[in-house]
Scaffold this active site. Structure first.
Site, PDB file in Angstrom:
ATOM      1  N   ASP A 134       1.266  18.383   3.822  1.00 25.72           N
ATOM      2  CA  ASP A 134       2.229  17.310   3.584  1.00 25.72           C
ATOM      3  C   ASP A 134       3.681  17.686   3.899  1.00 25.72           C
ATOM      4  O   ASP A 134       4.345  17.027   4.677  1.00 25.72           O
ATOM      5  CB  ASP A 134       2.103  16.831   2.131  1.00 25.72           C
ATOM      6  CG  ASP A 134       2.988  15.632   1.831  1.00 25.72           C
ATOM      7  OD1 ASP A 134       3.175  14.804   2.739  1.00 25.72           O
ATOM      8  OD2 ASP A 134       3.500  15.524   0.712  1.00 25.72           O
ATOM      9  N   CYS A 188     -10.140  -0.377  13.665  1.00 27.77           N
ATOM     10  CA  CYS A 188      -9.375  -1.455  13.017  1.00 27.77           C
ATOM     11  C   CYS A 188      -9.635  -2.808  13.690  1.00 27.77           C
ATOM     12  O   CYS A 188      -9.586  -3.854  13.045  1.00 27.77           O
ATOM     13  CB  CYS A 188      -7.877  -1.150  13.060  1.00 27.77           C
ATOM     14  SG  CYS A 188      -7.368   0.176  11.947  1.00 27.77           S
ATOM     15  N   CYS A 191      -8.254  -6.748  12.985  1.00 20.93           N
ATOM     16  CA  CYS A 191      -7.809  -6.898  11.595  1.00 20.93           C
ATOM     17  C   CYS A 191      -6.333  -6.538  11.470  1.00 20.93           C
ATOM     18  O   CYS A 191      -5.871  -5.537  12.021  1.00 20.93           O
ATOM     19  CB  CYS A 191      -8.641  -5.993  10.681  1.00 20.93           C
ATOM     20  SG  CYS A 191      -8.125  -6.054   8.946  1.00 20.93           S
ATOM     21  N   CYS A 214       9.585   0.886   3.096  1.00 27.26           N
ATOM     22  CA  CYS A 214       8.283   1.099   2.454  1.00 27.26           C
ATOM     23  C   CYS A 214       8.461   1.356   0.954  1.00 27.26           C
ATOM     24  O   CYS A 214       9.248   2.219   0.554  1.00 27.26           O
ATOM     25  CB  CYS A 214       7.596   2.292   3.122  1.00 27.26           C
ATOM     26  SG  CYS A 214       6.015   2.712   2.380  1.00 27.26           S
ATOM     27  N   CYS A 240       2.946   3.090  -3.530  1.00 25.52           N
ATOM     28  CA  CYS A 240       2.402   1.748  -3.306  1.00 25.52           C
ATOM     29  C   CYS A 240       1.065   1.882  -2.597  1.00 25.52           C
ATOM     30  O   CYS A 240       0.939   2.678  -1.663  1.00 25.52           O
ATOM     31  CB  CYS A 240       3.374   0.927  -2.462  1.00 25.52           C
ATOM     32  SG  CYS A 240       2.805  -0.749  -2.090  1.00 25.52           S
ATOM     33  N   CYS A 243      -1.343  -1.559   1.170  1.00 26.51           N
ATOM     34  CA  CYS A 243      -1.954  -1.537   2.513  1.00 26.51           C
ATOM     35  C   CYS A 243      -3.286  -0.799   2.524  1.00 26.51           C
ATOM     36  O   CYS A 243      -4.023  -0.868   3.508  1.00 26.51           O
ATOM     37  CB  CYS A 243      -0.995  -0.943   3.545  1.00 26.51           C
ATOM     38  SG  CYS A 243      -0.599   0.797   3.283  1.00 26.51           S
ATOM     39  N   CYS A 247      -7.506  -3.088   2.675  1.00 26.13           N
ATOM     40  CA  CYS A 247      -8.235  -2.667   3.879  1.00 26.13           C
ATOM     41  C   CYS A 247      -9.750  -2.823   3.700  1.00 26.13           C
ATOM     42  O   CYS A 247     -10.330  -2.248   2.773  1.00 26.13           O
ATOM     43  CB  CYS A 247      -7.901  -1.211   4.188  1.00 26.13           C
ATOM     44  SG  CYS A 247      -8.785  -0.575   5.628  1.00 26.13           S
TER      45      CYS A 247
END
Length: 378
Positions: A134, A188, A191, A214, A240, A243, A247
Site C-alpha cells: 500500500d 466489467c 456495467c 473520493c 467509503c 463502489c 458491484c
C-alpha cells in the site's frame, strides 16, 4: 535450483500461511501506468498520499537493482458484519469502511510477506527481495493485474473471481526469474453501476478516479471538509464502500475466513457521541489497531460531527455546543458550529450567537455564520 519447482513450493507455502492468492509478474517497467499517472498529476486528481516520483512507481529495477520478477499476493477481507449494532435516535452510529475492519491490514500483510521472504531466503542462495504494502512505491493494483490476481475494474479496484474486490494486495520484487502468470480478461463489460452511484462523482470514467473528490480520501483529510461534500458523507467516519457494494461481481462474496479481519461491531460501527471528546490515549486504546486510525483522532471526530448533523441528532446538541465553546482546534469548533446550525434547535442557535461574540478565528467565525444561515431554512 529448479525455478519452476520452487515456484510451486512457494505457492503451496503461501497458501499454508493464509495468503488467499499469489501470482507472478515480470519486472518490466509499467509504461502504460506511467502515462496514466502523469495524466492524473496534470489533472490534479491525485490524493497527495502517493509516492511523487513516477519513475520509482513504474520501474521496479529502481527499487531492486537485479529485479527479475514480482510476486503479488492477495488476502481477502469480509464484506459483512455479523451482529451489527443498529443506530437509533439518541444512539447514532458511524461506520468504518470494510478495509478498516479487524487488525490493520498493513500489519497482517507485512507479516505474511516477511514469512514469504524468509522462506525464499532459506531456499534460494543469493536471493534478493523487497516487499511493500500500500504505502510502497509500486502500484499494488498494477502489479496484481499483471500477475493475474484479478482484473482492473471500472471502480479502480482489482476484482478477483473468488473474492470479488474485497482483497488487500502486496508484493515482493525479487531477482528470481519466476515464470509470469497471464493477466485476466476484463469482465466489467457494459456495467457502469459504480460510476453511476458514486456519491461525489469521483469516478470520472471507468478506471479513472479523481481522488480529491473520493469520500475515502475526504474522510482522511484533517482540514475543514469542503461544503459540497458535507452532506454526502452520511455517517461514514472512515472510507467509503459504495463502489464495491453495488458491484455485481461482489454479490455473495462474504469472505469470512480470515480471523485477523473479523470486525468488532463496537469498533467498526461505533457510537458517535463518545467519539467527540476522546483523548488521544482513549482513541489509541480503542482504535489504534485498525487501519482507519492512521491519521489520528481529528478526522474521525470531524466526521463524527458531520454524521450527527446528517442524522439531525438533537440529543447531541449539548456535546456539540461544548466543542464549539471549549475545543482548542479550529476545525473541530467550526465543524461543530456548522453541525449545530444544520440540526437547528433554538438552544443551538442561541449558542451560535453567543459564540460569535467570543470567537477569534476567522474560519470558525465563517462556519458560525454558515450555521446561523440554516435558521432561515428550518
Amino acid at each position: 535450483m529448479n525455478v519452476n519447482q520452487f515456484q510451486q513450493e512457494l505457492i503451496t507455502y503461501a497458501h499454508s500461511i493464509g495468503i488467499d492468492k499469489i501470482g507472478f509478474a515480470s519486472s518490466d517497467p509499467f509504461r502504460e501506468l506511467k502515462n496514466r499517472l502523469k495524466r492524473q498529476q496534470e489533472l490534479g486528481y491525485q490524493s497527495g498520499f502517493e509516492e511523487p516520483d513516477l519513475d520509482k512507481r513504474t520501474v521496479p529495477s529502481l527499487l531492486l537493482n537485479e529485479a527479475e520478477s514480482i510476486i503479488s499476493i492477495a488476502i481477502a477481507y469480509p464484506s459483512r458484519m455479523e451482529n451489527a449494532p443498529q443506530g437509533k435516535k439518541g444512539e447514532r452510529r458511524g461506520i468504518f469502511a470494510r478495509a478498516s475492519w479487524g487488525i490493520d491490514y498493513h500489519t497482517v500483510l507485512r507479516d505474511r510477506l516477511a514469512k514469504l521472504e524468509l522462506f525464499i531466503a532459506q531456499h534460494v542462495e543469493d536471493a534478493q527481495t523487497r516487499s511493500m504494502v500500500d504505502t510502497g512505491e509500486l502500484s499494488d493494483r498494477a502489479v496484481a493485474e499483471r500477475a493475474g490476481i484479478g482484473w482492473s475494474a471500472k471502480n479502480c479496484s482489482i476484482i478477483t473471481p473468488e473474492f470479488g474486490s474485497y482483497v488487500y494486495l502486496g508484493e515482493i520484487i525479487t531477482n528470481i526469474p519466476f515464470a509470469p502468470d497471464t493477466p485476466m480478461e476484463d469482465e466489467c463489460g457494459d456495467c457502469r453501476l459504480c460510476l453511476d452511484v458514486c456519491p461525489t462523482g469521483a469516478l470520472i470514467e471507468g478506471g479513472q478516479l479523481n481522488a480529491q473528490r473520493c469520500i475515502a480520501y475526504l474522510t482522511q483529510t484533517k482540514t475543514f471538509l469542503p461544503d459540497e461534500f458535507r452532506t454526502k458523507i452520511g455517517n461514514r467516519i472512515y472510507g467509503c464502500d459504495t463502489c464495491q457494494t453495488v458491484c455485481p461481481k461482489n454479490k455473495g462474496k462474504f469472505n469470512m475466513h480470515q480471523i485477523d479481519f473479523q470486525p468488532d461491531p463496537e469498533i467498526a460501527k461505533p457510537l458517535l457521541v463518545p467519539l467527540l471528546k476522546m483523548s488521544n490515549k482513549e482513541f489509541k486504546s480503542k482504535f489504534g489497531h485498525v487501519s482507519g486510525s492512521w491519521r489520528g483522532k481529528k478526522p474521525i471526530q470531524r466526521n463524527a460531527i458531520l454524521a450527527l448533523a446528517h442524522f439531525k441528532e438533537e440529543s447531541a446538541i449539548p456535546d456539540l455546543i461544548d466543542l464549539l465553546q471549549k475545543d482548542e482546534r479550529p476545525v473541530i469548533r467550526g465543524t461543530a458550529a456548522w453541525a449545530i446550525g444544520k440540526i437547528g434547535t433554538s438552544e443551538g442557535m442561541d449558542a451560535l450567537q453567543n459564540a460569535l461574540k467570543v470567537e477569534n478565528d476567522p474560519e470558525v467565525i465563517e462556519e458560525i455564520h454558515k450555521g446561523l444561515s440554516f435558521e432561515t431554512i428550518h
